[in-house]
Motif scaffolding. Structure first.
Motif, PDB file in Angstrom:
ATOM      1  N   THR A 162     -13.229  -5.767  -9.308  1.00 65.66           N
ATOM      2  CA  THR A 162     -13.449  -4.619  -8.427  1.00 65.66           C
ATOM      3  C   THR A 162     -12.547  -4.728  -7.193  1.00 65.66           C
ATOM      4  N   SER A 163     -12.414  -5.933  -6.678  1.00 61.83           N
ATOM      5  CA  SER A 163     -11.516  -6.127  -5.525  1.00 61.83           C
ATOM      6  C   SER A 163     -10.077  -5.841  -5.930  1.00 61.83           C
ATOM      7  N   THR A 164      -9.734  -6.146  -7.187  1.00 59.52           N
ATOM      8  CA  THR A 164      -8.384  -5.835  -7.696  1.00 59.52           C
ATOM      9  C   THR A 164      -8.161  -4.331  -7.736  1.00 59.52           C
ATOM     10  N   VAL A 165      -9.170  -3.615  -8.219  1.00 58.57           N
ATOM     11  CA  VAL A 165      -9.065  -2.145  -8.286  1.00 58.57           C
ATOM     12  C   VAL A 165      -8.933  -1.563  -6.885  1.00 58.57           C
ATOM     13  N   ARG A 166      -9.715  -2.079  -5.936  1.00 55.75           N
ATOM     14  CA  ARG A 166      -9.645  -1.586  -4.557  1.00 55.75           C
ATOM     15  C   ARG A 166      -8.265  -1.876  -3.952  1.00 55.75           C
ATOM     16  N   LEU A 167      -7.753  -3.082  -4.212  1.00 59.57           N
ATOM     17  CA  LEU A 167      -6.464  -3.446  -3.615  1.00 59.57           C
ATOM     18  C   LEU A 167      -5.352  -2.573  -4.209  1.00 59.57           C
ATOM     19  N   ALA A 168      -5.402  -2.383  -5.537  1.00 61.42           N
ATOM     20  CA  ALA A 168      -4.385  -1.523  -6.173  1.00 61.42           C
ATOM     21  C   ALA A 168      -4.514  -0.094  -5.634  1.00 61.42           C
ATOM     22  N   GLY A 169      -5.750   0.366  -5.491  1.00 59.23           N
ATOM     23  CA  GLY A 169      -5.959   1.739  -5.005  1.00 59.23           C
ATOM     24  C   GLY A 169      -5.554   1.916  -3.561  1.00 59.23           C
ATOM     25  N   SER A 170      -5.590   0.823  -2.789  1.00 58.25           N
ATOM     26  CA  SER A 170      -5.273   0.940  -1.348  1.00 58.25           C
ATOM     27  C   SER A 170      -3.800   1.289  -1.131  1.00 58.25           C
ATOM     28  N   SER A 171      -2.968   1.084  -2.170  1.00 61.35           N
ATOM     29  CA  SER A 171      -1.550   1.443  -2.014  1.00 61.35           C
ATOM     30  C   SER A 171      -1.317   2.904  -2.387  1.00 61.35           C
ATOM     31  N   GLY A 172      -2.375   3.571  -2.884  1.00 58.58           N
ATOM     32  CA  GLY A 172      -2.222   4.962  -3.312  1.00 58.58           C
ATOM     33  C   GLY A 172      -1.913   5.091  -4.790  1.00 58.58           C
ATOM     34  N   ALA A 173      -2.017   3.985  -5.528  1.00 60.50           N
ATOM     35  CA  ALA A 173      -1.753   4.032  -6.979  1.00 60.50           C
ATOM     36  C   ALA A 173      -2.778   4.950  -7.641  1.00 60.50           C
ATOM     37  N   ASN A 174      -2.387   5.561  -8.774  1.00 66.63           N
ATOM     38  CA  ASN A 174      -3.294   6.518  -9.422  1.00 66.63           C
ATOM     39  C   ASN A 174      -4.466   5.783 -10.063  1.00 66.63           C
TER      40      ASN A 174
END
Ligand code: SDX
Length: 437
Positions: free
Chosen positions: A244-256
């Protein structure tokens, strides 16, 4: 998705003294659980970083989705105890709860269930992706690849700043993960893909896509489908775990969102995390008989062995994982329904649990069975190969990942995640030409 009705409030402040500097850091208090010391200005005011490898004492965000009390063995989804949801709810209703913050009305649930049902098919071109994999490819490798590719097909739900597109992407991910996981399984055994059926519920649909064949009618077993639905509920979300932290970190860059979920799948695959259910079953098969348990318990206690009891221990739970209790009950239910009276693996698991729970090493380190300890036996009994276990975990956890991702996107304080470090490398030095080295 509405903002959570709760928010943090002040809990006073903490003073950090660094050399001759005294820095006041605000303390924030949530609804339940530990307060947090807000260190955001520590570097600017004190010229120091905090240091917390593995984030054992770090809160990465404010969240209103899931609460865990590791000492008490408590797990709440939006305030509702996991035991009550596992008994009274179903996975689609839990998906609504995690995404929207409250249990749905009958109309809301009907609309949501229909929305998910109508997104269960994947673009027909996606079936071509599978042909590129070897038949013996691990299903998690396939899931990483195919889910990551979804953004190439669903451009109309990749604008993360559009609430409607975020909602459609969420529905697509929840709806299509069972279809993709079933396709990965069918491909691995050389059988044709089975399309979803809209008249079936979520778990019945998944079981049919995995185990039906075109040559004959498939009869679903409601007891097994209900057990699988409960397993999905248990795996749906779990606060700020590694994936979940991986998903949040990836999403924090604006990734789809599709790329972010693919990142979560990749992280979940690890044996220390979601891969533990596969590793736990392999461990039980390797032990093979209760007479060999003492040998493995000794290895697990031997620091130099590099061996750990898979399915035991947890970063947060220092008590019994509440999901493991429900998982154990579900395991017995499935084995009873299938008439598997004396499953040797279950005998080994129950004896191993009894021995470990009475061994001082495990008692002192507060190592208890976690959700992965009994899930493998249950999934094997349901007919899934070991290699599919983590794919099923990813299927269920997708709603948690997407709910946490959406909460992050909607958080006004959200910014790109960018940790710092304690540098212990070479000090600045000049280049030396090769003939002088
Ligand atoms: C999941 O975070 C989540 O919420 C994850 C999850 C979710 O829903 O998302 O709950 C899903 O990942 C469950 C955990 C599945 N993993 C396993 O079952 C793998 C086996 N367990 C471990 O590797 C371990 O317990 C972890 C990774 C789960 C937790 O490790 P921590 O918190 O980093 O603890 P640690 O490695 O520092 O261990 C503390 C001590 C160590 O001994 P010392 O160095 O203090 O002497 O306990 C020992 C460890 O050696 N230890 C074990 C052990 N787990 C920890 N010893 C033997 N067998 C084990 N399983």
């Amino acid at each position: 998705m509405p903002k959570p009705p709760f928010a943090s409030k002040s809990g006073g402040s903490a003073t950090v003294v660094i050399g001759n500097k005294s820095i006041e850091l605000p303390i924030s208090r949530g609804t339940i659980g530990p307060d947090v010391v807000d260190v955001r200005k520590l570097y600017s005011d004190g010229d120091v970083f905090t240091y917390d490898p593995g984030f054992t004492s770090t809160a990465s965000c404010e969240s209103a989705i899931t609460y865990i009390d590791g000492d008490e063995g408590v797990l709440l989804y939006r305030g509702y105890p996991i035991e009550q949801l596992a008994e009274h709810s179903d996975f689609i209703e839990v998906c609504y709860l995690l995404l929207h913050g409250d249990l749905p009305s009958a109309d809301q649930l009907k609309t949501f269930r229909n929305a998910i049902t109508r997104h269960t098919m994947v673009h027909e071109q996606i079936s071509m992706f599978f042909r590129g994999f070897r038949r013996d490819a691990h299903p998690m490798a396939v899931m990483c690849g195919v889910v990551g590719a979804l953004s190439a097909f669903y451009h109309d739900s990749t604008d993360i700043n559009d609430p409607m597109q975020r909602t459609i992407a969420s529905h697509r991910m929840i709806a299509k993960m069972p279809t993709i996981a079933a396709m990965a399984y069918k491909y691995s055994i050389g059988q044709p893909f089975i399309y979803p059926q809209n008249n079936l519920n979520y778990s019945e649909n998944f079981l049919r896509m995995c185990f039906a064949v075109p040559a004959e009618e498939h009869k679903s077993n409601p007891v097994l489908a209900r057990a699988l639905d409960r397993i999905f509920i248990l795996h749906a979300d779990h606060e700020q775990n590694a994936s979940t932290s991986t998903v949040r970190l990836a999403g924090s860059s604006g990734a789809n969102p599709f790329a972010c979920i693919a990142a979560g799948i990749a992280c979940l695959w690890g044996p220390a995390h979601g891969g533990a259910n596969e590793a736990a079953l392999k461990m039980l098969e390797e032990i093979g008989h209760v007479s060999r348990i003492p040998e493995y318990v000794a290895r697990a206690k031997d620091k130099n062995s590099g061996f750990r009891l898979m399915g035991f221990g947890h970063r947060v739970y220092k008590n019994y994982d509440p999901r493991a209790k429900v998982m154990q009950q579900t395991c017995h239910e499935v084995l009873d329904e299938l008439g598997i009276r004396n499953d040797p693996l279950l005998q080994v698991a129950m004896e191993l649990e009894k021995i470990a729970l009475n061994d001082p090493y495990f008692v002192e380190k507060k190592l208890y069975p976690n959700i992965d300890f009994y899930s493998g036996i249950t999934l094997k009994a349901l007919g899934f190969p070991t290699s599919m276990f983590t794919a099923l975990f990813a299927l269920a956890r997708t709603v948690g990942w997407i709910a946490q991702w959406a909460e992050m996107i909607e958080d006004p304080s959200q910014k790109i995640g960018r940790p710092r470090q304690l540098y212990v490398g070479a000090p600045k030095r000049d280049y030396v030409p090769v003939h002088k080295r």
